[in-house]
Design a protein around this motif. Structure first.
Motif, PDB file in Angstrom:
ATOM      1  N   ALA A  23       0.858  -1.184   0.000  1.00 41.55           N
ATOM      2  CA  ALA A  23       0.000   0.000   0.000  1.00 41.55           C
ATOM      3  C   ALA A  23       0.894   1.234   0.000  1.00 41.55           C
ATOM      4  O   ALA A  23       2.059   1.167   0.393  1.00 41.55           O
ATOM      5  CB  ALA A  23      -0.919  -0.001   1.219  1.00 41.55           C
ATOM      6  N   ILE A  24       0.333   2.346  -0.443  1.00 45.03           N
ATOM      7  CA  ILE A  24       1.100   3.589  -0.495  1.00 45.03           C
ATOM      8  C   ILE A  24       0.181   4.746  -0.154  1.00 45.03           C
ATOM      9  O   ILE A  24      -1.025   4.683  -0.382  1.00 45.03           O
ATOM     10  CB  ILE A  24       1.764   3.769  -1.878  1.00 45.03           C
ATOM     11  CG1 ILE A  24       2.884   4.796  -1.801  1.00 45.03           C
ATOM     12  CG2 ILE A  24       0.735   4.090  -2.949  1.00 45.03           C
ATOM     13  CD1 ILE A  24       3.908   4.664  -2.899  1.00 45.03           C
ATOM     14  N   ALA A  73      -4.213   6.356   2.487  1.00 43.35           N
ATOM     15  CA  ALA A  73      -3.468   5.146   2.124  1.00 43.35           C
ATOM     16  C   ALA A  73      -4.311   4.344   1.137  1.00 43.35           C
ATOM     17  O   ALA A  73      -5.504   4.157   1.343  1.00 43.35           O
ATOM     18  CB  ALA A  73      -3.168   4.317   3.362  1.00 43.35           C
ATOM     19  N   SER A  74      -3.683   3.874   0.080  1.00 42.71           N
ATOM     20  CA  SER A  74      -4.372   3.085  -0.946  1.00 42.71           C
ATOM     21  C   SER A  74      -3.617   1.790  -1.192  1.00 42.71           C
ATOM     22  O   SER A  74      -2.386   1.772  -1.197  1.00 42.71           O
ATOM     23  CB  SER A  74      -4.431   3.858  -2.268  1.00 42.71           C
ATOM     24  OG  SER A  74      -5.086   5.092  -2.099  1.00 42.71           O
ATOM     25  N   GLY A  75      -4.358   0.730  -1.432  1.00 42.42           N
ATOM     26  CA  GLY A  75      -3.743  -0.547  -1.735  1.00 42.42           C
ATOM     27  C   GLY A  75      -3.133  -0.535  -3.119  1.00 42.42           C
ATOM     28  O   GLY A  75      -3.724  -0.026  -4.068  1.00 42.42           O
ATOM     29  N   LEU A  76      -1.935  -1.090  -3.235  1.00 37.06           N
ATOM     30  CA  LEU A  76      -1.270  -1.214  -4.534  1.00 37.06           C
ATOM     31  C   LEU A  76      -1.521  -2.592  -5.137  1.00 37.06           C
ATOM     32  O   LEU A  76      -2.020  -2.703  -6.244  1.00 37.06           O
ATOM     33  CB  LEU A  76       0.236  -1.007  -4.399  1.00 37.06           C
ATOM     34  CG  LEU A  76       0.731   0.413  -4.233  1.00 37.06           C
ATOM     35  CD1 LEU A  76       2.238   0.427  -4.001  1.00 37.06           C
ATOM     36  CD2 LEU A  76       0.396   1.227  -5.475  1.00 37.06           C
ATOM     37  N   SER A 116      -4.638  -5.157   4.236  1.00 39.60           N
ATOM     38  CA  SER A 116      -3.952  -5.188   5.533  1.00 39.60           C
ATOM     39  C   SER A 116      -2.800  -4.185   5.539  1.00 39.60           C
ATOM     40  O   SER A 116      -2.546  -3.519   6.551  1.00 39.60           O
ATOM     41  CB  SER A 116      -3.430  -6.591   5.829  1.00 39.60           C
ATOM     42  OG  SER A 116      -4.492  -7.492   6.007  1.00 39.60           O
ATOM     43  N   ALA A 117      -2.111  -4.052   4.409  1.00 36.77           N
ATOM     44  CA  ALA A 117      -1.044  -3.054   4.294  1.00 36.77           C
ATOM     45  C   ALA A 117      -1.621  -1.645   4.419  1.00 36.77           C
ATOM     46  O   ALA A 117      -0.999  -0.764   5.023  1.00 36.77           O
ATOM     47  CB  ALA A 117      -0.299  -3.215   2.972  1.00 36.77           C
ATOM     48  N   VAL A 118      -2.820  -1.433   3.895  1.00 35.12           N
ATOM     49  CA  VAL A 118      -3.502  -0.135   4.053  1.00 35.12           C
ATOM     50  C   VAL A 118      -3.765   0.135   5.533  1.00 35.12           C
ATOM     51  O   VAL A 118      -3.501   1.234   6.029  1.00 35.12           O
ATOM     52  CB  VAL A 118      -4.823  -0.095   3.247  1.00 35.12           C
ATOM     53  CG1 VAL A 118      -5.654   1.122   3.628  1.00 35.12           C
ATOM     54  CG2 VAL A 118      -4.546  -0.101   1.755  1.00 35.12           C
ATOM     55  N   VAL A 119      -4.261  -0.869   6.249  1.00 32.38           N
ATOM     56  CA  VAL A 119      -4.532  -0.704   7.688  1.00 32.38           C
ATOM     57  C   VAL A 119      -3.239  -0.415   8.443  1.00 32.38           C
ATOM     58  O   VAL A 119      -3.209   0.453   9.321  1.00 32.38           O
ATOM     59  CB  VAL A 119      -5.259  -1.949   8.260  1.00 32.38           C
ATOM     60  CG1 VAL A 119      -5.366  -1.870   9.775  1.00 32.38           C
ATOM     61  CG2 VAL A 119      -6.638  -2.104   7.632  1.00 32.38           C
TER      62      VAL A 119
END
Length: 141
Positions: free
Chosen positions: A16-17, A25-28, A129-132
């Motif tokens: 995410a970035i 934050a947005s999921g990549l 989950s990376a966004v969280v």
């Protein structure tokens, strides 16, 4: 300057970035890799490093047990962290962010908030989950 979030699993790496203002934050992607080959994951991070030249920090999900003890996944993330350090300049921050319950939170948001089915959730749960992980880090700073 952006933040890059990573949720490292045993078969997938969620990425995410944030936007350049670090507001959203947005999921990549869910990046799949095989045979615990972390070098493939390192190459993916290199690619993102060159694609997004304004990454300020990497926020790496750090899994521990509920009582803060280490488990096999913790050791995998620590190994990945050491590999990241070989390609990232020493003055660049890699933050280890507590990731307990992030998958549960992400799954709940997708299931109850967005109404996605289990088959849909499975395809994107790691990047969410990376966004969280990123959102929790941003809330903390």
């Amino acid at each position: 300057m952006r933040l890059l979030g990573i949720d490292l699993g045993t078969k997938t790496m969620g990425l995410a970035i944030t936007d350049s203002l670090q507001m959203v934050a947005s999921g990549l992607e869910n990046f799949e890799y095989k045979n615990n080959d972390l070098n493939i994951c390192i190459q993916k991070i290199k690619d993102l490093w060159f694609r997004y030249r304004d990454i300020e920090k990497i926020i790496l999900g750090y899994p521990t047990n509920v009582n803060n003890t280490k488990n096999d996944q913790t050791l995998l993330v620590e190994k990945f962290y050491k590999l990241l350090r070989t390609i990232i300049p020493d003055d660049f921050e890699i933050i280890l962010q507590d990731e307990r319950y992030t998958t549960i939170k992400a799954t709940g948001m997708m299931k109850y908030g967005a109404g996605l089915k289990s088959s849909q959730i499975k395809k994107i749960k790691d990047k969410m989950s990376a966004v969280v992980i990123l959102q929790e880090y941003m809330e903390r700073i």
